[in-house]
Write an enzyme that holds these catalytic residues in place. Structure first.
Site, PDB file in Angstrom:
ATOM      1  N   SER A  29       0.881  -1.179  -0.052  1.00 24.94           N
ATOM      2  CA  SER A  29      -0.014  -0.155   0.067  1.00 24.94           C
ATOM      3  C   SER A  29       0.853   1.202   0.079  1.00 24.94           C
ATOM      4  O   SER A  29       0.368   2.341  -0.122  1.00 24.94           O
ATOM      5  CB  SER A  29      -0.998   0.031   1.211  1.00 24.94           C
ATOM      6  OG  SER A  29      -0.143  -0.254   2.495  1.00 24.94           O
ATOM      7  N   ASN A 116      -2.548  -2.490  12.873  1.00 25.99           N
ATOM      8  CA  ASN A 116      -4.079  -2.194  13.118  1.00 25.99           C
ATOM      9  C   ASN A 116      -4.416  -0.807  13.802  1.00 25.99           C
ATOM     10  O   ASN A 116      -5.398  -0.001  13.376  1.00 25.99           O
ATOM     11  CB  ASN A 116      -4.899  -3.230  13.718  1.00 25.99           C
ATOM     12  CG  ASN A 116      -4.836  -4.312  12.682  1.00 25.99           C
ATOM     13  OD1 ASN A 116      -4.101  -4.562  11.557  1.00 25.99           O
ATOM     14  ND2 ASN A 116      -5.120  -5.901  12.893  1.00 25.99           N
ATOM     15  N   THR A 161     -38.955  27.383  -9.861  1.00 24.87           N
ATOM     16  CA  THR A 161     -39.371  26.036  -9.383  1.00 24.87           C
ATOM     17  C   THR A 161     -39.548  25.134 -10.766  1.00 24.87           C
ATOM     18  O   THR A 161     -40.121  25.708 -11.720  1.00 24.87           O
ATOM     19  CB  THR A 161     -40.467  25.949  -8.518  1.00 24.87           C
ATOM     20  OG1 THR A 161     -41.530  26.497  -9.206  1.00 24.87           O
ATOM     21  CG2 THR A 161     -40.296  26.919  -7.214  1.00 24.87           C
ATOM     22  N   HIS A 162     -39.211  24.027 -10.592  1.00 27.48           N
ATOM     23  CA  HIS A 162     -39.360  23.106 -11.844  1.00 27.48           C
ATOM     24  C   HIS A 162     -38.552  23.715 -12.954  1.00 27.48           C
ATOM     25  O   HIS A 162     -38.952  23.225 -14.159  1.00 27.48           O
ATOM     26  CB  HIS A 162     -40.883  22.787 -12.118  1.00 27.48           C
ATOM     27  CG  HIS A 162     -41.716  22.432 -11.163  1.00 27.48           C
ATOM     28  ND1 HIS A 162     -41.920  21.010 -10.660  1.00 27.48           N
ATOM     29  CD2 HIS A 162     -42.295  23.059 -10.088  1.00 27.48           C
ATOM     30  CE1 HIS A 162     -42.646  20.950  -9.664  1.00 27.48           C
ATOM     31  NE2 HIS A 162     -42.940  22.255  -9.121  1.00 27.48           N
ATOM     32  N   SER A 283     -11.812  25.376 -26.879  1.00 25.19           N
ATOM     33  CA  SER A 283     -12.054  23.947 -27.559  1.00 25.19           C
ATOM     34  C   SER A 283     -10.812  23.635 -28.634  1.00 25.19           C
ATOM     35  O   SER A 283     -10.227  24.412 -29.175  1.00 25.19           O
ATOM     36  CB  SER A 283     -13.165  23.968 -28.323  1.00 25.19           C
ATOM     37  OG  SER A 283     -13.380  23.084 -29.495  1.00 25.19           O
ATOM     38  N   LYS A 289     -15.441  28.750 -29.057  1.00 20.07           N
ATOM     39  CA  LYS A 289     -15.666  28.283 -27.973  1.00 20.07           C
ATOM     40  C   LYS A 289     -14.964  28.719 -26.475  1.00 20.07           C
ATOM     41  O   LYS A 289     -14.038  29.040 -26.684  1.00 20.07           O
ATOM     42  CB  LYS A 289     -15.632  26.623 -27.731  1.00 20.07           C
ATOM     43  CG  LYS A 289     -16.596  26.043 -28.711  1.00 20.07           C
ATOM     44  CD  LYS A 289     -18.174  26.092 -28.367  1.00 20.07           C
ATOM     45  CE  LYS A 289     -18.678  25.528 -27.274  1.00 20.07           C
ATOM     46  NZ  LYS A 289     -18.460  23.965 -27.187  1.00 20.07           N
ATOM     47  N   ASN A 291     -15.471  27.575 -22.833  1.00 21.47           N
ATOM     48  CA  ASN A 291     -16.368  26.540 -22.152  1.00 21.47           C
ATOM     49  C   ASN A 291     -16.302  26.544 -20.330  1.00 21.47           C
ATOM     50  O   ASN A 291     -14.914  26.785 -20.212  1.00 21.47           O
ATOM     51  CB  ASN A 291     -15.690  25.033 -22.612  1.00 21.47           C
ATOM     52  CG  ASN A 291     -16.252  24.727 -24.026  1.00 21.47           C
ATOM     53  OD1 ASN A 291     -17.113  25.025 -24.685  1.00 21.47           O
ATOM     54  ND2 ASN A 291     -15.274  24.117 -24.743  1.00 21.47           N
ATOM     55  N   GLU A 296     -18.393  22.673 -14.905  1.00 22.10           N
ATOM     56  CA  GLU A 296     -18.606  21.407 -14.985  1.00 22.10           C
ATOM     57  C   GLU A 296     -17.792  20.582 -14.181  1.00 22.10           C
ATOM     58  O   GLU A 296     -18.417  19.559 -13.731  1.00 22.10           O
ATOM     59  CB  GLU A 296     -18.416  21.167 -16.397  1.00 22.10           C
ATOM     60  CG  GLU A 296     -19.177  21.798 -17.276  1.00 22.10           C
ATOM     61  CD  GLU A 296     -19.107  21.682 -18.807  1.00 22.10           C
ATOM     62  OE1 GLU A 296     -19.745  21.386 -19.731  1.00 22.10           O
ATOM     63  OE2 GLU A 296     -17.627  21.811 -19.176  1.00 22.10           O
ATOM     64  N   TYR A 323     -10.236  -6.016  12.391  1.00 21.06           N
ATOM     65  CA  TYR A 323      -9.810  -5.803  11.094  1.00 21.06           C
ATOM     66  C   TYR A 323      -9.482  -6.841   9.928  1.00 21.06           C
ATOM     67  O   TYR A 323      -9.401  -8.029  10.334  1.00 21.06           O
ATOM     68  CB  TYR A 323      -8.180  -5.203  11.420  1.00 21.06           C
ATOM     69  CG  TYR A 323      -7.512  -4.803  10.192  1.00 21.06           C
ATOM     70  CD1 TYR A 323      -7.582  -3.596   9.563  1.00 21.06           C
ATOM     71  CD2 TYR A 323      -6.505  -5.662   9.373  1.00 21.06           C
ATOM     72  CE1 TYR A 323      -6.822  -3.198   8.455  1.00 21.06           C
ATOM     73  CE2 TYR A 323      -5.940  -5.496   8.302  1.00 21.06           C
ATOM     74  CZ  TYR A 323      -6.029  -3.992   8.045  1.00 21.06           C
ATOM     75  OH  TYR A 323      -5.457  -3.721   6.659  1.00 21.06           O
ATOM     76  N   GLN A 328      -7.812  -1.848   3.839  1.00 18.01           N
ATOM     77  CA  GLN A 328      -6.816  -1.159   3.404  1.00 18.01           C
ATOM     78  C   GLN A 328      -7.306  -0.017   2.213  1.00 18.01           C
ATOM     79  O   GLN A 328      -6.540   0.693   1.888  1.00 18.01           O
ATOM     80  CB  GLN A 328      -5.778  -2.132   2.907  1.00 18.01           C
ATOM     81  CG  GLN A 328      -4.627  -1.312   2.222  1.00 18.01           C
ATOM     82  CD  GLN A 328      -3.215  -2.311   2.083  1.00 18.01           C
ATOM     83  OE1 GLN A 328      -2.488  -2.442   3.002  1.00 18.01           O
ATOM     84  NE2 GLN A 328      -3.271  -2.752   0.981  1.00 18.01           N
ATOM     85  N   LYS A 331      -8.027   4.039   2.441  1.00 14.92           N
ATOM     86  CA  LYS A 331      -7.215   5.240   2.238  1.00 14.92           C
ATOM     87  C   LYS A 331      -7.339   5.897   0.863  1.00 14.92           C
ATOM     88  O   LYS A 331      -7.424   7.016   0.863  1.00 14.92           O
ATOM     89  CB  LYS A 331      -5.754   5.169   2.632  1.00 14.92           C
ATOM     90  CG  LYS A 331      -5.682   5.125   4.478  1.00 14.92           C
ATOM     91  CD  LYS A 331      -4.587   4.690   4.880  1.00 14.92           C
ATOM     92  CE  LYS A 331      -4.226   2.911   4.604  1.00 14.92           C
ATOM     93  NZ  LYS A 331      -5.036   2.149   5.382  1.00 14.92           N
TER      94      LYS A 331
END
Ligand code: ARG
Length: 472
Positions: A29, A116, A161-162, A283, A289, A291, A296, A323, A328, A331
């Site tokens: 790890s 552990n 709304t909506h 782009s 463009k 963007n 996003e 454990y 493992q 993390k």
């Protein structure tokens, strides 16, 4: 070194052969947990002090260990620490290097300790710092939202709304919707920070140690309030990590909604807000463009962070309480979630600070139909039952089409009795989006005086989330 590519075992006493190469590679790890080097060395420092205090090692051994740990620390800091292929994880790597530097005393460091309890101690120490950092960044975003809201108190815009225009609102009111959620997240972070208060160190592998370890001392020296309770839970549970990733998931969910609004409202179709060049990208093909990649990517974290929560929950789910190596995976998930959340928060702050809005276009988007509720409420004040008023105003809107509600009211009033018609007609004729905004009466509404109160209240709430001062 044994056969194949597999290095010799460092914990090899009970084995006849080396670990299989594929197991070694997947089990190892270090690529992920080397990030815990600081906490690991700090934890060992504290552990060595305690071992000497209770007489399990000599003061000379403790001093040698401290010297060695300082040297290892310096190597990490200088970027000169060399991991070896045989190092299974950060804990074994530090212990191996310590042995090279100080010899025999290093063989006593792991007395009364298991990886552990060690890994949970390291991870919780790291997490506490990461939560404090995230809290600071999110607090800055709340500040920025509040400052920008003060600029937009009187700037009218449609509230939706909506995704349909619903009522006249303001830029400030919209920004505060985001500040409100973010402030709740600050409370969650502060609470989480306060609840990471117990040191797992001294729990051992599962059921504790036969040695007279002083867990109170190590807990205090590591900055925890107390030693953890049940040693199985403190080594085999990852609930605190799930909790943290859960808050990240909630923050990501909130920010993604702002990201969505930024994406659309900065688009050429809307042009309600503008993002500076530095927060947009070009782009590779389309020369025109511009963007909103940043917005996003913020929106994207609303999908990714809840998925990390699901990953952490699934990592733990259905495991026996002690454990297991499955854990493992925790993390990699935790680091991705905390890093991704922090980046999204910082990027959001940059967007909120730098965006500008087009007040004229926002005002123009306040279409006449947004006066519908004003008219219905006005009829209620003139004595009409609300359901009757709702029906009547529906007819007014139908008659008005895209045009002014005044025309619709005139048409409807030919056939229907409208109380207080003359006065209402005059008020509707004079009605502006700004008048509608200031006419809102309720606490929490978009009326500028109410929004000012919301800003003050959010500042108080935000201050109450300072770390160490979390509300219960
Ligand atoms: N690298 C391990 C982890 O992150 C440390 C704990 C290993 N414990 C063990 N019994 N092998 O989970």
């Amino acid at each position: 070194m044994s056969d194949g590519d597999t290095p010799a075992r460092s914990l090899g006493g009970r084995f006849d052969e080396a670990t299989d190469a594929i197991l070694h590679r997947i089990n190892r790890s270090v690529p992920v947990d080397q990030r815990l080097w600081r906490e690991d060395i700090g934890g060992s420092h504290t552990h060595a002090r305690m071992l000497a205090k209770v007489g399990l090692i000599t003061e000379a051994d403790r001093d040698a260990l401290w010297q060695g740990l300082d040297a290892v620390h310096a190597e990490f800091e200088a970027g000169t620490f060399l991991f070896q292929e045989a190092d299974e994880d950060i804990h074994m790597a530090v212990e191996r290097r310590l042995g090279e530097l100080v010899g025999e005393p290093a063989r006593r460091l792991h007395t009364g300790r298991s990886r552990n309890d060690q890994v949970m101690t390291d991870t919780l120490l790291w997490l506490r710092g990461a939560i404090a950092g995230l809290h600071g960044h999110l607090s800055d975003v709340v500040d920025t939202l509040l400052v920008r809201a003060e600029e937009g108190l009187d700037t009218v815009m449609p509230g939706f709304t909506h995704s349909q225009p619903a009522q006249v609102s303001s830029v400030a009111h919209w920004l505060l919707a985001h500040a409100d959620e973010a402030t709740d997240h600050l409370r969650r972070l502060a609470d989480l920070h306060r609840r990471i208060d117990a040191s797992p160190l001294g729990s051992g592998a599962n059921a504790g140690s036969f040695l007279p370890l002083d867990r109170e001392t190590t807990a205090a020296n590591l900055g925890f309030d107390r030693p953890s309770g049940n040693s199985i839970a403190s080594t085999g549970s990852r609930m605190a990590l799930l909790d943290a990733v859960g808050v990240c998931a909630m923050i990501g969910t909130s920010l993604s909604r702002l990201g969505e609004e930024l994406v659309w409202w900065s688009s050429p179709q809307f042009r309600w807000i503008r993002l500076p060049d530095r927060l947009t990208t070009g782009s590779s093909l389309l020369p025109h463009k511009r963007n909103p990649d940043g917005a996003e990517l913020i929106r994207g974290q609303g999908k990714v962070l809840p998925a990390e929560f699901a990953a952490m929950a699934a990592t733990m789910a259905a495991l026996p309480t002690g454990y297991s190596k499955d854990l493992q995976h925790d993390k990699a998930i935790l680091f991705r979630a905390m890093d991704g959340c922090r980046d999204a928060v910082v990027l959001t702050g940059a967007h909120v600070a730098a965006l500008s809005w087009d007040a004229e276009r926002l005002r123009a988007a306040c279409v006449p139909q947004l006066g519908a509720l004003w008219l219905a409420d006005r009829l209620v004040l003139a004595g009409m039952p609300f359901r009757t008023a709702h029906h009547l105003v529906g007819a007014v809107v139908r008659m008005a089409g895209e045009g002014s509600l005044v025309d619709g009211l005139e048409a409807v009033s030919i056939e229907h009795a409208v109380p207080d018609l003359e006065a209402i007609h005059a008020e509707l004729t004079a009605l502006t989006p700004e008048a509608m905004l200031t006419g809102l009466k309720t606490a929490g509404s978009a009326a500028p005086d109410q929004v000012r109160l919301q800003i003050d209240a959010l500042r108080v709430r935000r201050d109450a989330t300072r770390l160490g001062h979390a509300e219960d």
